[in-house]
Design an enzyme around this catalytic site. Structure first.
Site, mmCIF file in Angstrom:
data_model
loop_
_atom_site.group_PDB
_atom_site.id
_atom_site.type_symbol
_atom_site.label_atom_id
_atom_site.label_comp_id
_atom_site.label_asym_id
_atom_site.label_seq_id
_atom_site.Cartn_x
_atom_site.Cartn_y
_atom_site.Cartn_z
ATOM 1 N N TYR A 33 0.823 -1.202 0.000
ATOM 2 C CA TYR A 33 0.000 0.000 0.000
ATOM 3 C C TYR A 33 0.859 1.254 0.000
ATOM 4 O O TYR A 33 2.069 1.188 0.213
ATOM 5 C CB TYR A 33 -0.971 -0.009 1.192
ATOM 6 N N LYS A 144 6.404 -2.006 1.982
ATOM 7 C CA LYS A 144 5.215 -1.431 2.640
ATOM 8 C C LYS A 144 4.020 -2.367 2.460
ATOM 9 O O LYS A 144 3.118 -2.116 1.653
ATOM 10 C CB LYS A 144 4.939 -0.023 2.071
ATOM 11 N N GLU A 176 11.518 2.285 14.531
ATOM 12 C CA GLU A 176 10.691 3.410 14.073
ATOM 13 C C GLU A 176 9.437 3.471 14.935
ATOM 14 O O GLU A 176 9.295 2.690 15.882
ATOM 15 C CB GLU A 176 10.362 3.280 12.576
ATOM 16 N N LEU A 200 10.892 1.278 7.277
ATOM 17 C CA LEU A 200 10.356 1.726 5.999
ATOM 18 C C LEU A 200 11.127 2.974 5.549
ATOM 19 O O LEU A 200 11.326 3.890 6.360
ATOM 20 C CB LEU A 200 8.866 2.082 6.156
HETATM 21 N N1 PDD Z 1 2.713 5.045 7.348
HETATM 22 N N2 PDD Z 1 7.372 3.809 8.965
HETATM 23 C C1 PDD Z 1 6.229 3.106 8.951
HETATM 24 C C2 PDD Z 1 6.201 1.764 9.619
HETATM 25 C C3 PDD Z 1 5.084 3.624 8.322
HETATM 26 O O1 PDD Z 1 3.953 2.908 8.310
HETATM 27 C C4 PDD Z 1 5.145 4.899 7.714
HETATM 28 C C5 PDD Z 1 3.981 5.514 7.012
HETATM 29 C C6 PDD Z 1 6.362 5.613 7.760
HETATM 30 C C7 PDD Z 1 6.532 6.981 7.135
HETATM 31 O O2 PDD Z 1 6.577 6.898 5.736
HETATM 32 P P1 PDD Z 1 6.089 8.111 4.812
HETATM 33 O O3 PDD Z 1 6.832 9.302 5.242
HETATM 34 O O4 PDD Z 1 6.430 7.680 3.437
HETATM 35 O O5 PDD Z 1 4.590 8.256 5.051
HETATM 36 C C8 PDD Z 1 7.444 5.031 8.387
HETATM 37 C C9 PDD Z 1 1.537 5.472 6.629
HETATM 38 C C10 PDD Z 1 1.347 6.939 6.619
HETATM 39 C C11 PDD Z 1 0.314 4.700 7.134
HETATM 40 O O6 PDD Z 1 0.478 3.510 7.329
HETATM 41 O O7 PDD Z 1 -0.760 5.266 7.271
#
Ligand code: PDD
Length: 280
Positions: A33, A144, A176, A200
């Site tokens: 996703y 992801k 994280e 991620l």
């Molecule tokens: N989540 N680490 C994890 C485990 C995440 O699920 C996310 C983002 C990030 C940050 O990535 P980015 O800056 O590309 O959004 C880091 C999304 C927003 C979610 O699951 O809703």
């Protein structure tokens, strides 16, 4: 009011969108996703998100059912049809529906769904209170996937303690946040974990690190401990859905004086300013 959502080539009211019980996203979490932020009705960091989507799919030997141009068109159409000014577009691609088998099916038509979520993204941010909790996720967090139960459980553990989020810890170091990348600031140096299979590669993380470099602030990409978080001058997290968000407490200990720090605040402002410039 019902949203218009996208499913496999069609725009339909959300009540009408249906996926098979045999879909491997449902049975195996065999799906990836992306969440792309929307600001002023425009998409932020669209190409970054689509590049990471392509990588996630590639790592799992899946194709992308749509081209970049088609993906952009669908994202824009959804934002427009749902009148989203601020929020995000969620996109999910699965390996499709096939009789339950651990072997990847051949030629199963993939499932692709997208929907919007309207929510305020700008405005004053309250500092988050976080807990630390063991990182029990799998070993390919760089992909992801929709396997988000461990993340959801960690968030619930925080909520049950009256806190906002959980920072995940493996071998004594923070990996994280439950759904965000994590940072500390100490002596005007920014510390964030280096990229690997353990985290991620955040799209917001990449943009923020670029901005920090331009500010002439030193960056150290390395793992850090919960103790370092407690001793930090500032802490914050980043994600597409929250930009740069200050963290003011770890496991009940106030970070610095327990209020959002100036660096996180400034980075959030600059991030929004820059992201707006390249929004499409
Ligand atoms: N989540 N680490 C994890 C485990 C995440 O699920 C996310 C983002 C990030 C940050 O990535 P980015 O800056 O590309 O959004 C880091 C999304 C927003 C979610 O699951 O809703």
């Amino acid at each position: 009011m019902s949203r218009t959502v996208y499913i496999n080539g069609a725009f339909v009211p959300e009540e009408e969108a249906q996926v098979s019980i045999f879909d491997r996203g449902f049975l195996f979490a065999d799906a990836v996703y992306e969440v792309t932020a929307v600001l002023d009705g425009k998409l932020l960091e669209f190409d970054g998100h689509m590049a990471r989507l392509a990588r996630s799919l590639g790592e799992l030997e899946m194709e992308c059912p749509l081209t970049r141009g088609e993906l952009l068109e669908v994202h824009r159409e959804l934002v427009e049809r749902n009148g989203v000014e601020q929020g995000g577009v969620y996109l999910q691609v699965t390996r499709g529906a096939a009789d339950r088998d651990f072997v990847f099916p051949k030629n199963a038509p993939q499932t692709m769904v997208m929907f919007t979520q309207a929510r305020p993204l700008t405005g004053e941010k309250k500092g988050l209170k976080v807990i630390s909790t063991p990182d029990i996720r799998w070993g390919r967090r760089d992909i992801k996937t929709v396997q988000l139960l461990a993340a959801s459980m960690s968030k619930m553990a925080a909520k049950k303690q009256g806190k906002d989020d959980a920072w995940l810890v493996e071998d004594g170091f923070v990996t994280e946040g439950s759904s965000n990348n994590t940072y500390i600031v100490k002596d005007n140096k920014l510390v964030t974990r280096h990229l690997s299979n353990s985290i991620l590669p955040g799209i917001t993380r990449a943009a923020v690190l670029k901005l920090v470099a331009e500010l002439d602030m030193e960056i150290e990409e390395r793992p850090f401990t919960v103790e370092e978080v407690k001793q930090a001058d500032e802490a914050f997290m980043t994600a597409a859905t929250s930009f740069v968000c200050p963290v003011v407490e770890m496991d009940g200990t106030a970070i610095s004086d327990g209020v959002p720090g100036p660096i996180a605040k400034r980075l959030n402002e600059i991030y929004i300013e820059e992201a707006r410039k390249s929004a499409i």
